[in-house]
Design an enzyme around this catalytic site. Structure first.
Site, PDB file in Angstrom:
ATOM      1  N   TYR A  70       3.939  -0.895 -11.704  1.00 15.83           N
ATOM      2  CA  TYR A  70       4.122  -2.333 -11.458  1.00 15.83           C
ATOM      3  C   TYR A  70       4.283  -3.089 -12.768  1.00 15.83           C
ATOM      4  CZ  TYR A  70       3.926  -2.024  -6.514  1.00 15.83           C
ATOM      5  OH  TYR A  70       4.272  -1.738  -5.220  1.00 15.83           O
ATOM      6  N   ARG A  73       7.738  -2.662 -13.715  1.00 16.34           N
ATOM      7  CA  ARG A  73       8.668  -3.418 -12.865  1.00 16.34           C
ATOM      8  C   ARG A  73       8.670  -4.908 -13.186  1.00 16.34           C
ATOM      9  NH1 ARG A  73       7.488  -2.122  -7.048  1.00 16.34           N
ATOM     10  NH2 ARG A  73       9.173  -3.595  -6.669  1.00 16.34           N
ATOM     11  N   HIS A 126       5.899  -9.305   1.708  1.00 16.66           N
ATOM     12  CA  HIS A 126       5.207  -8.209   1.020  1.00 16.66           C
ATOM     13  C   HIS A 126       4.475  -8.684  -0.218  1.00 16.66           C
ATOM     14  CE1 HIS A 126       8.223  -5.223   3.093  1.00 16.66           C
ATOM     15  NE2 HIS A 126       7.303  -5.693   3.914  1.00 16.66           N
ATOM     16  N   CYS A 134      -8.354  -9.023  -7.517  1.00 21.01           N
ATOM     17  CA  CYS A 134      -9.520  -8.178  -7.793  1.00 21.01           C
ATOM     18  C   CYS A 134      -9.852  -7.388  -6.522  1.00 21.01           C
ATOM     19  CB  CYS A 134     -10.697  -9.047  -8.214  1.00 21.01           C
ATOM     20  SG  CYS A 134     -12.195  -8.076  -8.455  1.00 21.01           S
ATOM     21  N   ASN A 220      25.626  -6.529   3.630  1.00 22.36           N
ATOM     22  CA  ASN A 220      25.177  -5.324   2.928  1.00 22.36           C
ATOM     23  C   ASN A 220      26.424  -4.480   2.687  1.00 22.36           C
ATOM     24  OD1 ASN A 220      23.964  -2.726   2.300  1.00 22.36           O
ATOM     25  ND2 ASN A 220      22.087  -3.448   3.281  1.00 22.36           N
ATOM     26  N   PRO A 221      26.581  -3.888   1.505  1.00 25.28           N
ATOM     27  CA  PRO A 221      27.763  -3.034   1.295  1.00 25.28           C
ATOM     28  C   PRO A 221      27.744  -1.797   2.189  1.00 25.28           C
ATOM     29  CG  PRO A 221      26.509  -3.322  -0.770  1.00 25.28           C
ATOM     30  CD  PRO A 221      25.748  -4.034   0.303  1.00 25.28           C
ATOM     31  N   GLU A 222      26.536  -1.398   2.652  1.00 22.45           N
ATOM     32  CA  GLU A 222      26.396  -0.178   3.447  1.00 22.45           C
ATOM     33  C   GLU A 222      25.946  -0.500   4.865  1.00 22.45           C
ATOM     34  OE1 GLU A 222      27.051   2.694   1.981  1.00 22.45           O
ATOM     35  OE2 GLU A 222      27.157   1.865  -0.054  1.00 22.45           O
TER      36      GLU A 222
HETATM   37  C1  BJW Z   1      22.836  -4.508  -1.590  1.00 19.54           C
HETATM   38  C2  BJW Z   1      23.255  -4.609  -2.874  1.00 19.54           C
HETATM   39  C3  BJW Z   1      23.863  -5.805  -3.195  1.00 19.54           C
HETATM   40  C4  BJW Z   1      22.358  -2.712  -2.746  1.00 19.54           C
HETATM   41  N1  BJW Z   1      24.005  -6.759  -2.276  1.00 19.54           N
HETATM   42  N2  BJW Z   1      22.936  -5.381  -0.633  1.00 19.54           N
HETATM   43  C5  BJW Z   1       6.872   1.101  13.263  1.00 19.54           C
HETATM   44  C6  BJW Z   1       7.544   2.311  13.297  1.00 19.54           C
HETATM   45  C7  BJW Z   1       7.392   3.234  12.277  1.00 19.54           C
HETATM   46  C8  BJW Z   1       6.552   2.986  11.199  1.00 19.54           C
HETATM   47  C9  BJW Z   1       5.884   1.793  11.163  1.00 19.54           C
HETATM   48  C10 BJW Z   1       6.042   0.875  12.185  1.00 19.54           C
HETATM   49  N3  BJW Z   1       5.268  -0.201  11.911  1.00 19.54           N
HETATM   50  C11 BJW Z   1       4.665   0.000  10.704  1.00 19.54           C
HETATM   51  C12 BJW Z   1       5.017   1.233  10.242  1.00 19.54           C
HETATM   52  C13 BJW Z   1       4.543   1.841   8.971  1.00 19.54           C
HETATM   53  C14 BJW Z   1       5.224   1.321   7.747  1.00 19.54           C
HETATM   54  C15 BJW Z   1       6.742   1.578   7.813  1.00 19.54           C
HETATM   55  O1  BJW Z   1       7.559   0.707   7.973  1.00 19.54           O
HETATM   56  N4  BJW Z   1       7.129   2.828   7.643  1.00 19.54           N
HETATM   57  C16 BJW Z   1       8.554   3.197   7.682  1.00 19.54           C
HETATM   58  C17 BJW Z   1       9.037   3.558   6.270  1.00 19.54           C
HETATM   59  C18 BJW Z   1       8.736   4.280   8.650  1.00 19.54           C
HETATM   60  N5  BJW Z   1       4.984  -0.112   7.556  1.00 19.54           N
HETATM   61  C19 BJW Z   1       3.862  -0.549   7.006  1.00 19.54           C
HETATM   62  O2  BJW Z   1       2.956   0.213   6.662  1.00 19.54           O
HETATM   63  C20 BJW Z   1       3.692  -2.054   6.884  1.00 19.54           C
HETATM   64  N6  BJW Z   1       2.438  -2.437   7.407  1.00 19.54           N
HETATM   65  C21 BJW Z   1       2.254  -2.662   8.727  1.00 19.54           C
HETATM   66  O3  BJW Z   1       3.171  -2.738   9.518  1.00 19.54           O
HETATM   67  O4  BJW Z   1       0.928  -2.798   9.078  1.00 19.54           O
HETATM   68  C22 BJW Z   1       0.577  -2.633  10.443  1.00 19.54           C
HETATM   69  C23 BJW Z   1       0.778  -1.179  10.845  1.00 19.54           C
HETATM   70  C24 BJW Z   1       0.558  -0.151   9.932  1.00 19.54           C
HETATM   71  C25 BJW Z   1       0.755   1.174  10.325  1.00 19.54           C
HETATM   72  C26 BJW Z   1       1.200   1.467  11.605  1.00 19.54           C
HETATM   73  C27 BJW Z   1       1.432   0.419  12.517  1.00 19.54           C
HETATM   74  C28 BJW Z   1       1.207  -0.920  12.129  1.00 19.54           C
HETATM   75  C29 BJW Z   1       3.681  -2.440   5.405  1.00 19.54           C
HETATM   76  C30 BJW Z   1       5.009  -2.248   4.744  1.00 19.54           C
HETATM   77  C31 BJW Z   1       4.900  -2.618   3.273  1.00 19.54           C
HETATM   78  C32 BJW Z   1       6.138  -2.223   2.487  1.00 19.54           C
HETATM   79  N7  BJW Z   1       5.890  -2.407   1.108  1.00 19.54           N
HETATM   80  C33 BJW Z   1       6.943  -2.177   0.140  1.00 19.54           C
HETATM   81  C34 BJW Z   1       6.308  -2.299  -1.266  1.00 19.54           C
HETATM   82  C35 BJW Z   1       5.979  -3.762  -1.560  1.00 19.54           C
HETATM   83  C36 BJW Z   1       5.602  -3.969  -2.978  1.00 19.54           C
HETATM   84  C37 BJW Z   1       6.742  -3.655  -3.908  1.00 19.54           C
HETATM   85  O5  BJW Z   1       7.835  -4.230  -3.789  1.00 19.54           O
HETATM   86  O6  BJW Z   1       6.545  -2.809  -4.779  1.00 19.54           O
HETATM   87  O7  BJW Z   1       7.983  -3.134   0.300  1.00 19.54           O
HETATM   88  S1  BJW Z   1       7.808  -0.606   0.343  1.00 19.54           S
HETATM   89  C38 BJW Z   1       9.410  -1.239  -0.085  1.00 19.54           C
HETATM   90  O8  BJW Z   1      10.324  -1.228   1.045  1.00 19.54           O
HETATM   91  C39 BJW Z   1       9.168  -2.719  -0.426  1.00 19.54           C
HETATM   92  C40 BJW Z   1      10.397  -3.358   0.121  1.00 19.54           C
HETATM   93  O9  BJW Z   1      10.150  -4.731   0.300  1.00 19.54           O
HETATM   94  C41 BJW Z   1      10.626  -2.590   1.399  1.00 19.54           C
HETATM   95  C42 BJW Z   1      11.997  -2.713   1.947  1.00 19.54           C
HETATM   96  O10 BJW Z   1      12.942  -2.211   1.071  1.00 19.54           O
HETATM   97  P1  BJW Z   1      14.359  -2.932   0.968  1.00 19.54           P
HETATM   98  O11 BJW Z   1      14.171  -4.297   0.458  1.00 19.54           O
HETATM   99  O12 BJW Z   1      15.059  -2.789   2.246  1.00 19.54           O
HETATM  100  O13 BJW Z   1      15.044  -2.106  -0.212  1.00 19.54           O
HETATM  101  P2  BJW Z   1      15.906  -0.736  -0.139  1.00 19.54           P
HETATM  102  O14 BJW Z   1      15.992  -0.185  -1.501  1.00 19.54           O
HETATM  103  O15 BJW Z   1      15.372   0.168   0.904  1.00 19.54           O
HETATM  104  O16 BJW Z   1      17.340  -1.163   0.369  1.00 19.54           O
HETATM  105  C43 BJW Z   1      18.205  -1.905  -0.451  1.00 19.54           C
HETATM  106  C44 BJW Z   1      19.425  -2.271   0.392  1.00 19.54           C
HETATM  107  O17 BJW Z   1      20.215  -3.140  -0.374  1.00 19.54           O
HETATM  108  C45 BJW Z   1      20.312  -1.070   0.772  1.00 19.54           C
HETATM  109  O18 BJW Z   1      20.636  -1.164   2.158  1.00 19.54           O
HETATM  110  C46 BJW Z   1      21.570  -1.267  -0.074  1.00 19.54           C
HETATM  111  O19 BJW Z   1      22.764  -0.834   0.595  1.00 19.54           O
HETATM  112  C47 BJW Z   1      21.574  -2.745  -0.256  1.00 19.54           C
HETATM  113  N8  BJW Z   1      22.194  -3.206  -1.471  1.00 19.54           N
HETATM  114  N9  BJW Z   1      22.924  -3.401  -3.543  1.00 19.54           N
HETATM  115  C48 BJW Z   1      23.540  -6.524  -1.020  1.00 19.54           C
HETATM  116  N10 BJW Z   1      24.300  -5.982  -4.470  1.00 19.54           N
END
Ligand code: BJW
Length: 254
Positions: A70, A73, A126, A134, A220-222
């Site tokens: 972090y 980052r 997030h 803390c 989104n490009p993809e």
């Molecule tokens: C462009 C571009 C350009 C490139 N222009 N586009 C239901 C089903 C299954 C699982 C679960 C569920 N409910 C909950 C879960 C568990 C879990 C989860 O989702 N797991 C899945 C992976 C399966 N979720 C959680 O645990 C969440 N908590 C929760 O729901 O609590 C209750 C609960 C828990 C457990 C069970 C049931 C209920 C918490 C999720 C927290 C995610 N945290 C993170 C880290 C945050 C801190 C940090 O940033 O460091 O959040 S993980 C990471 O992923 C981060 C992001 O915000 C998040 C999403 O990523 P994002 O933004 O989509 O980025 P990328 O890299 O994946 O995609 C980039 C995109 O941009 C791509 O599509 C490119 O094509 C595009 N792109 N250039 C436009 N120029």
């Protein structure tokens, strides 16, 4: 429909809307130089999977490693500025709220670039890495008062500090999530921008908006797993598409 035709149709829908909700992800900050989660990493951190580091268990197992990640980052973020995509969303908020439209921007990003660009109605799903917390007292401390001279990071009283973000396995802030879901459920137009649509609960927003009758748009490009729930897809980068969309909306009467 070609992308310019889709932009035109979406601009008309947005210009006529009473409520607009936008969800953003890491792709929106990509053109500012911030690494996304699911695209290849570079340099020092290329051997680590961000999806594994962003887990409460990773912090429990190795707080030094996760804190250093972090630290890296936000050092990277300090060199980044909002890009035309961030600025177009801030301008869109001003234009639409000025016309009496309700506008909400829910972001999964923790980098603060939307606010830096001037967005005011931002829901940080997030959390943010601009404050640390803390683990004992839950006291929040702004970045410039956190002591990064050694890792893992500790408070003055020696307790472990962590970034004020939401990791896998943790709940999203209940009030923020409730407000975001309300905005998604009640909007006329929903846009999902620069997110891979795999992380829940945000991954369910497009479907939620579609089933409530909103026009749904993906920028989104993809293709992503939520593409099927998007009525309109614009396959370009957010820094290119959002300014085009804004320009068309501004040129239309409300
Ligand atoms: C462009 C571009 C350009 C490139 N222009 N586009 C239901 C089903 C299954 C699982 C679960 C569920 N409910 C909950 C879960 C568990 C879990 C989860 O989702 N797991 C899945 C992976 C399966 N979720 C959680 O645990 C969440 N908590 C929760 O729901 O609590 C209750 C609960 C828990 C457990 C069970 C049931 C209920 C918490 C999720 C927290 C995610 N945290 C993170 C880290 C945050 C801190 C940090 O940033 O460091 O959040 S993980 C990471 O992923 C981060 C992001 O915000 C998040 C999403 O990523 P994002 O933004 O989509 O980025 P990328 O890299 O994946 O995609 C980039 C995109 O941009 C791509 O599509 C490119 O094509 C595009 N792109 N250039 C436009 N120029």
């Amino acid at each position: 429909m070609s992308d310019p035709e889709t932009v035109e149709v979406v601009a008309e829908r947005v210009a006529r809307a009473s409520r607009v909700a936008v969800l953003t992800g890491a792709g929106v900050s990509a053109e500012s130089g911030m690494a996304t989660f699911r695209e290849p990493q570079h340099g020092l951190w290329s051997k680590y999977d961000p999806m594994e580091l962003a887990h409460i268990d990773a912090f429990r197992r190795d707080p030094e490693l996760v804190s250093r990640w972090y630290h890296w980052r936000f050092s990277q973020a300090a060199e980044c500025a909002p890009n035309p995509g961030h600025r177009a969303l801030a301008d869109l908020e001003r234009v639409l709220t000025g016309r009496g439209c309700d506008f909400v921007l829910a972001t999964q990003n923790i980098d603060g670039l939307h606010q830096q660009a001037g967005s005011e109605r931002v829901l940080e799903l997030h959390g943010t890495f601009l404050t640390w917390r803390c683990t004992e007292t839950a006291e929040r401390v702004p970045l410039d008062r956190v002591d990064f001279s050694s890792f893992p990071v500790r408070s003055a009283s020696g307790s472990l500090m962590r970034p004020d973000v939401v990791w896998f396995g943790e709940q999203l802030p209940a009030d923020v999530l409730r407000r975001a879901e309300e905005a998604v459920r009640s909007c006329d137009v929903f846009m999902t921008v620069g997110t891979s649509g795999v992380v829940w609960p945000a991954a369910g927003f497009c479907e939620l908006a579609a089933s409530a009758g909103a026009a749904t748009v993906e920028i989104n490009p993809e293709e992503t797993p939520v593409s099927g729930a998007a009525q309109f897809a614009i396959r370009g980068t957010s820094a290119r598409v959002l300014p085009m969309l804004l320009e068309r909306i501004v040129s239309m009467d409300s």
